[in-house]
Design a protein around this motif. Structure first.
Motif, mmCIF file in Angstrom:
data_model
loop_
_atom_site.group_PDB
_atom_site.id
_atom_site.type_symbol
_atom_site.label_atom_id
_atom_site.label_comp_id
_atom_site.label_asym_id
_atom_site.label_seq_id
_atom_site.Cartn_x
_atom_site.Cartn_y
_atom_site.Cartn_z
ATOM 1 N N LYS A 1 -0.774 7.240 -7.916
ATOM 2 C CA LYS A 1 -0.160 8.543 -8.144
ATOM 3 C C LYS A 1 1.357 8.457 -7.974
ATOM 4 C CE LYS A 1 -0.780 13.108 -6.419
ATOM 5 N NZ LYS A 1 -0.948 13.515 -5.035
ATOM 6 N N LEU A 2 1.754 7.781 -6.896
ATOM 7 C CA LEU A 2 3.199 7.635 -6.661
ATOM 8 C C LEU A 2 3.829 6.792 -7.769
ATOM 9 C CD1 LEU A 2 5.699 8.096 -4.962
ATOM 10 C CD2 LEU A 2 5.015 6.196 -3.490
ATOM 11 N N GLY B 1 11.503 13.693 0.785
ATOM 12 C CA GLY B 1 11.679 14.485 -0.434
ATOM 13 C C GLY B 1 11.282 13.740 -1.697
ATOM 14 N N GLY B 2 10.554 12.635 -1.551
ATOM 15 C CA GLY B 2 10.132 11.867 -2.732
ATOM 16 C C GLY B 2 10.937 10.587 -2.879
ATOM 17 N N PRO B 3 10.544 9.755 -3.842
ATOM 18 C CA PRO B 3 11.243 8.473 -4.025
ATOM 19 C C PRO B 3 12.659 8.675 -4.564
ATOM 20 C CG PRO B 3 9.588 8.814 -5.750
ATOM 21 C CD PRO B 3 9.425 9.947 -4.785
ATOM 22 N N PRO C 1 0.822 -1.217 0.000
ATOM 23 C CA PRO C 1 0.000 0.000 0.000
ATOM 24 C C PRO C 1 0.857 1.268 0.000
ATOM 25 C CG PRO C 1 0.053 -1.000 2.194
ATOM 26 C CD PRO C 1 0.753 -1.945 1.276
ATOM 27 N N LEU C 2 2.166 1.109 0.129
ATOM 28 C CA LEU C 2 3.042 2.283 0.170
ATOM 29 C C LEU C 2 3.111 3.003 -1.174
ATOM 30 C CD1 LEU C 2 5.927 0.669 2.213
ATOM 31 C CD2 LEU C 2 4.375 2.466 3.012
ATOM 32 N N ARG D 1 7.699 8.333 -14.214
ATOM 33 C CA ARG D 1 8.169 9.539 -14.906
ATOM 34 C C ARG D 1 9.574 9.947 -14.452
ATOM 35 N NH1 ARG D 1 3.833 12.592 -13.547
ATOM 36 N NH2 ARG D 1 5.075 13.699 -12.011
ATOM 37 N N GLN D 2 9.842 9.828 -13.144
ATOM 38 C CA GLN D 2 11.118 10.345 -12.640
ATOM 39 C C GLN D 2 12.240 9.313 -12.648
ATOM 40 O OE1 GLN D 2 10.631 12.109 -8.778
ATOM 41 N NE2 GLN D 2 9.332 13.749 -9.544
ATOM 42 N N VAL D 3 11.868 8.030 -12.684
ATOM 43 C CA VAL D 3 12.905 6.992 -12.560
ATOM 44 C C VAL D 3 12.936 6.065 -13.782
ATOM 45 C CG1 VAL D 3 13.757 5.047 -11.198
ATOM 46 C CG2 VAL D 3 12.783 7.057 -10.037
#
Ligand code: AMP
Ligand code: GLY
Length: 432
Positions: free
Chosen positions: A246-247, A283-285, A241-242, A253-255
């Motif tokens: 959205k995440l 600060g994000g993944p 569930p982590l 997109r970022q990785v």
């Protein structure tokens, strides 16, 4: 179609088991396999898969042609890092698993750090050292806690998370001076210590298209409550569930996308499983590491929940048609608990008889995958540090975990142990 799975762990057992259920899969061969894979297919112990040479690749190619094998699935990182996929592809075989240049994402942390920096992919600040004195001087002067990593492959054990400068100095000495991980320690990465929950994001990549699998969470440390040294993985569950949709989009997109793009800009094509080990920081993944293959044990609960035809999916990866694939998943949670030999991740004995396997296998919604086991007559003996992977399905994580633990309680071998607290990081959080 016949398939050859290279490797001998629980990951390979689970992959072979799932492949065998595919519509067009006739026979599965394992090289070398283990004490459980021969229930799914045929163990082949005549092929040398421990090193990658012209001779060993030609022997695999010959075996495949003799046995009408049309797909080779390479499970572990070592043969991928040593270019087995390149050699077999050149010989005309279809191979699931990236080429050597792409596998460097996992095999050379200095390379992957440089790639992330170049593509602005979020990761811990780090420096790379090839010289022990320079590394020691750096950690002595450093005030915040650091993580010291051998740059090369070290079976998940080459990372030392430190609390103080003294521990960091010890870690550098272990890796660079005492050579605890051999030549994997020619270079070290020293990076800022991040905090947060860790998740494993595995994605299929066909060179161009990316298909993200369900998120999972591994448990690297040997002891309950996340204590003690790192291992190859003591247990995993999926979905976690982590990571919500959205995440997942942020991670994509970022990785994932920029990683594959950065490789392509360098002329490197990635085909296979791209695994991003992430820390979910305030600060994000941020990327802790890449692997170039299915995670072990993450693969085992994923295979239990996957509803699609794995052979078709793998062929789509090889053929570059992943955009046509959609995968359904069992809605339940799958939890995998790893049973280990006493002493693991340090030294341990092998050849100890395992009892209770047949009884445990009769439990509903329980799946037993072998890792470090071998057969001796009709007995099953331990043959490695991580011995068995017990996966159970449940309506939620607590139920899946309880079922897996109950199955583990029915299985015994002298010195054997497992973590009862797989999933606690989210179960405890939910209880608060
Ligand atoms: P790796 O093989 O690089 O994923 O590292 C193994 C484990 O060490 C990870 O799963 C984390 O638990 C821990 N680790 C690695 N890098 C860091 C970091 N920068 N900060 C905190 N823990 C880390
Ligand atoms: N479970 C961690 C790994 O496969 O590297």
């Amino acid at each position: 179609m016949n398939v050859l799975v290279i490797g001998s762990g629980g990951r390979e057992h689970a992959l072979g088991w799932k492949l065998k259920q595919s519509k067009n899969c006739k026979r599965v061969f394992f090289a070398p396999g283990n004490g459980g894979t021969d229930r799914v297919g045929t163990n082949v112990t005549t092929l040398d898969v421990s090193q990658v040479t012209t001779k060993s690749a030609e022997a695999i190619d010959y075996f495949c042609r003799q046995n009408k094998i049309e797909l080779v699935v390479i499970g572990p990182e070592d043969p991928l890092a040593n270019g087995l996929a390149d050699r077999l592809t050149k010989l005309g075989l279809k191979v699931f698993g990236p080429n050597q240049a792409a596998a460097a994402l996992e095999a050379d942390k200095a390379f992957s750090k440089a790639l992330m920096r170049g593509a602005a992919i979020p990761t811990a600040e780090s420096r790379t050292f090839e010289n022990a004195d320079a590394a020691l001087a750096y950690v002595e002067a450093h005030e915040t806690p650091v993580v010291v990593k051998a740059a090369g492959l070290a079976k998940g054990k080459g990372v030392i998370v430190t609390d103080s400068a003294d521990e960091a100095i010890d870690a550098v000495k272990q890796i660079m001076v005492d050579r605890a991980f051999g030549e994997a320690g020619d270079k070290v990465i020293i990076e800022e210590r991040l905090t947060g929950q860790e998740v494993s994001i595995l994605a299929l990549v066909d060179g161009r298209n990316i298909y993200v699998l369900e998120p999972s969470q591994d448990h690297k440390q040997v002891g309950e409550g996340d204590t003690g040294p790192n291992t190859g993985g003591m247990g995993a569950y999926t979905p976690t569930p982590l990571v919500d949709d959205k995440l997942m989009q942020v991670i994509d997109r970022q990785v994932l996308v920029p990683t594959i793009d950065a490789l392509r800009r360098d002329g490197v094509e990635f085909k296979g499983v791209l695994y991003a080990g992430l820390m979910l920081t305030p600060g994000g993944p941020k990327v802790l590491e890449y692997n170039c293959r299915f995670g072990d044990p993450e693969c085992q609960p994923l295979m239990v929940r996957m509803k699609g035809d794995l052979l078709e999916i793998m062929l789509a990866v090889v053929d570059g048609t992943l955009d046509k694939v959609d995968i359904d998943w069992d809605r339940r949670v799958a939890c995998c608990v790893v049973m280990c030999s006493g002493g693991y991740p340090g030294d341990y004995e092998k050849g100890i008889e395992i009892n209770g396997l047949d009884e445990a296998a009769k439990l509903d919604d329980v799946f037993i995958f072998h890792a470090g086991t071998k057969k001796s007559g009709d007995k099953v003996l331990t043959n490695g540090g991580r011995v068995l992977n017990i996966v159970a399905l449940g309506k939620d994580l607590a139920e899946a975990r309880d079922r897996a633990n109950a199955a583990c309680d029915m299985i015994s071998f002298e010195g054997g142990f497992f973590r009862r607290d797989i999933g606690d990081r989210v179960l405890k959080k939910a209880a608060k």
